[in-house]
Write a protein that holds these residues in place. Structure first.
Motif, PDB file in Angstrom:
ATOM      1  N   ALA A 119      91.548 -46.406  -8.915  1.00 30.63           N
ATOM      2  CA  ALA A 119      91.993 -45.737 -10.047  1.00 30.63           C
ATOM      3  C   ALA A 119      91.332 -46.107 -11.487  1.00 30.63           C
ATOM      4  CB  ALA A 119      93.405 -45.669 -10.180  1.00 30.63           C
ATOM      5  N   GLY A 120      91.288 -47.712 -11.408  1.00 28.90           N
ATOM      6  CA  GLY A 120      90.849 -48.070 -12.603  1.00 28.90           C
ATOM      7  C   GLY A 120      89.213 -47.603 -12.831  1.00 28.90           C
ATOM      8  N   SER A 121      88.669 -47.711 -11.441  1.00 28.73           N
ATOM      9  CA  SER A 121      87.049 -47.407 -11.379  1.00 28.73           C
ATOM     10  C   SER A 121      86.951 -45.855 -12.063  1.00 28.73           C
ATOM     11  CB  SER A 121      86.413 -47.695 -10.062  1.00 28.73           C
ATOM     12  OG  SER A 121      86.630 -49.157  -9.887  1.00 28.73           O
ATOM     13  N   ILE A 122      87.874 -45.037 -11.492  1.00 26.69           N
ATOM     14  CA  ILE A 122      87.588 -43.784 -12.121  1.00 26.69           C
ATOM     15  C   ILE A 122      87.856 -43.634 -13.456  1.00 26.69           C
ATOM     16  CG2 ILE A 122      88.847 -41.452 -11.506  1.00 26.69           C
ATOM     17  CD1 ILE A 122      89.333 -42.352  -8.567  1.00 26.69           C
ATOM     18  N   GLY A 123      88.804 -44.422 -14.010  1.00 28.02           N
ATOM     19  CA  GLY A 123      89.085 -44.222 -15.313  1.00 28.02           C
ATOM     20  C   GLY A 123      87.794 -44.574 -16.032  1.00 28.02           C
ATOM     21  N   LEU A 124      87.051 -45.610 -15.716  1.00 26.01           N
ATOM     22  CA  LEU A 124      86.067 -46.146 -16.357  1.00 26.01           C
ATOM     23  C   LEU A 124      84.854 -45.317 -16.274  1.00 26.01           C
ATOM     24  CD1 LEU A 124      86.461 -49.852 -15.393  1.00 26.01           C
ATOM     25  CD2 LEU A 124      86.527 -49.157 -17.733  1.00 26.01           C
ATOM     26  N   ARG A 144      80.944 -41.318 -18.647  1.00 30.08           N
ATOM     27  CA  ARG A 144      80.367 -39.913 -18.619  1.00 30.08           C
ATOM     28  C   ARG A 144      80.662 -39.202 -20.067  1.00 30.08           C
ATOM     29  NH1 ARG A 144      82.244 -35.619 -14.157  1.00 30.08           N
ATOM     30  NH2 ARG A 144      84.151 -35.768 -15.432  1.00 30.08           N
ATOM     31  N   GLU A 145      82.004 -39.371 -20.359  1.00 31.31           N
ATOM     32  CA  GLU A 145      82.211 -38.701 -21.797  1.00 31.31           C
ATOM     33  C   GLU A 145      81.194 -39.095 -23.198  1.00 31.31           C
ATOM     34  OE1 GLU A 145      83.845 -36.045 -24.258  1.00 31.31           O
ATOM     35  OE2 GLU A 145      83.938 -35.902 -22.087  1.00 31.31           O
ATOM     36  N   ALA A 146      81.325 -40.595 -23.026  1.00 31.62           N
ATOM     37  CA  ALA A 146      80.521 -41.407 -23.934  1.00 31.62           C
ATOM     38  C   ALA A 146      78.934 -41.002 -23.841  1.00 31.62           C
ATOM     39  CB  ALA A 146      80.473 -42.596 -23.892  1.00 31.62           C
ATOM     40  N   LEU A 147      78.784 -40.736 -22.527  1.00 26.70           N
ATOM     41  CA  LEU A 147      76.890 -40.307 -22.342  1.00 26.70           C
ATOM     42  C   LEU A 147      76.917 -39.168 -22.879  1.00 26.70           C
ATOM     43  CD1 LEU A 147      74.388 -41.432 -21.061  1.00 26.70           C
ATOM     44  CD2 LEU A 147      74.801 -40.201 -18.995  1.00 26.70           C
ATOM     45  N   SER A 178      77.931 -49.901 -24.181  1.00 23.37           N
ATOM     46  CA  SER A 178      79.530 -49.785 -23.862  1.00 23.37           C
ATOM     47  C   SER A 178      79.372 -49.173 -22.486  1.00 23.37           C
ATOM     48  CB  SER A 178      80.206 -49.064 -24.845  1.00 23.37           C
ATOM     49  OG  SER A 178      80.262 -49.801 -26.095  1.00 23.37           O
ATOM     50  N   ILE A 179      78.511 -48.208 -22.417  1.00 24.09           N
ATOM     51  CA  ILE A 179      78.415 -47.355 -20.964  1.00 24.09           C
ATOM     52  C   ILE A 179      78.223 -48.281 -19.953  1.00 24.09           C
ATOM     53  CG2 ILE A 179      77.269 -45.555 -19.850  1.00 24.09           C
ATOM     54  CD1 ILE A 179      77.141 -43.921 -22.451  1.00 24.09           C
ATOM     55  N   LYS A 180      77.056 -48.980 -20.348  1.00 21.33           N
ATOM     56  CA  LYS A 180      76.782 -50.033 -19.154  1.00 21.33           C
ATOM     57  C   LYS A 180      77.707 -50.847 -18.815  1.00 21.33           C
ATOM     58  CE  LYS A 180      71.837 -49.706 -20.545  1.00 21.33           C
ATOM     59  NZ  LYS A 180      70.514 -50.209 -21.220  1.00 21.33           N
ATOM     60  N   THR A 181      78.492 -51.373 -19.749  1.00 20.81           N
ATOM     61  CA  THR A 181      79.581 -52.319 -19.555  1.00 20.81           C
ATOM     62  C   THR A 181      80.709 -51.877 -18.533  1.00 20.81           C
ATOM     63  OG1 THR A 181      79.022 -53.518 -21.530  1.00 20.81           O
ATOM     64  CG2 THR A 181      81.381 -53.871 -20.387  1.00 20.81           C
ATOM     65  N   TRP A 182      81.130 -50.533 -18.948  1.00 16.33           N
ATOM     66  CA  TRP A 182      82.153 -49.733 -18.416  1.00 16.33           C
ATOM     67  C   TRP A 182      81.777 -49.685 -16.570  1.00 16.33           C
ATOM     68  CZ3 TRP A 182      82.461 -45.985 -22.993  1.00 16.33           C
ATOM     69  CH2 TRP A 182      83.053 -46.738 -23.938  1.00 16.33           C
TER      70      TRP A 182
END
Length: 257
Positions: free
Chosen positions: A174-179, A184-187, A202-206
């Motif tokens: 569930a945590g992975s799905i949220g990240l 995707r939204e940030a990209l 930030s995207i790469k970190t998530w």
């Protein structure tokens, strides 16, 4: 008497000469005059048949000779349904080649091409769209893995340690799905960010954190405290999710900005 006889032939001769002279002039004029053509006669006197035809055309009883039917004024060319369908089903080779070349830099190239090539028509040769779709596929794989683990959690007769491991794994997924959704939204909106470099970092970190959460899930089932049957089912359920997420991160790492 002799005087009268002598003057009469003189007058008659004058009349005859005048008549002959006039006749010669008239014949000369008629001979040199141009002939009157039939077209000129129609122009001067009018052609009743032509006039009647014009009136009939105006009245609508006879169609104009040079007027084409309405069906001929528009193109009768029809697109082939087969051709249209072929273009929809078979995207241009350039698009699929782009995906294949891009996937060669990922951790799992065959899986990358398999999952992304169906979206070639939308991706075209856009690396940003390619990365976006890769994240979407990763999210879908994570949801499928979550569903698999949830089914295991509903099984009866699980050992306490198995049930606890499954619960922790579900939390990690569930945590992975949220990240991944956050990434995707940030990209998608990275162009509107004040700092593209910061946004991409930030995207790469998530995405990396999402992979870490997946690893934590599998770690729960390592060792001897969980039955082998549960291990196999969980690992097969999250393997695809882990691989697609790794591929998505590799594609993001190759973006130029």
């Amino acid at each position: 008497m002799e005087g009268f006889t002598s003057t009469k032939p003189s007058v008659l001769s004058c009349h005859i000469l005048t008549f002959l002279f006039t006749t010669i002039i008239l014949l000369s004029i008629l001979h040199n005059a141009p002939p009157v053509s039939a077209a000129h006669a129609k122009l001067v006197h009018g052609d009743s048949s032509h006039q009647n035809l014009k009136h009939a055309m105006k009245a609508g009883t006879i169609p104009a000779k040079n007027k084409r039917p309405a069906s001929h004024t528009k193109s009768s060319r029809v697109k082939s349904p087969t051709t249209t369908s072929t273009h929809r089903l078979l995207p241009p080779v350039t698009y699929t080649n782009f995906i294949k070349t891009s996937c060669s830099a990922t951790t799992y190239p065959p899986l990358c091409f398999q999952t992304l090539s169906p979206h070639a028509s939308a991706i075209k040769t856009n690396p940003w769209q390619l990365s976006n779709d890769a994240l979407t596929i990763s999210i879908e794989s994570a949801l499928a893995a979550s569903a698999t683990v949830s089914k295991l959690a509903q099984q009866r007769g699980l050992a306490h340690r198995d049930a606890a491991a499954i619960k922790d794994c579900m939390g990690n997924i569930a945590g992975s799905i949220g990240l991944l959704r956050q990434s995707r939204e940030a990209l998608r909106s990275v162009g509107r960010s004040d700092s593209i470099v910061f946004a991409m970092d930030s995207i790469k970190t998530w995405v990396s954190a999402a992979i870490t959460d997946e690893s934590s899930c599998t770690d729960e089932f390592s060792g001897g405290k969980v039955s082998e049957g549960v291990k196999r089912e969980v690992r097969s359920g999250i393997a695809r999710f882990a691989k697609t997420t790794s591929n998505a991160l590799a594609l993001i790492n190759h973006l130029h900005y």
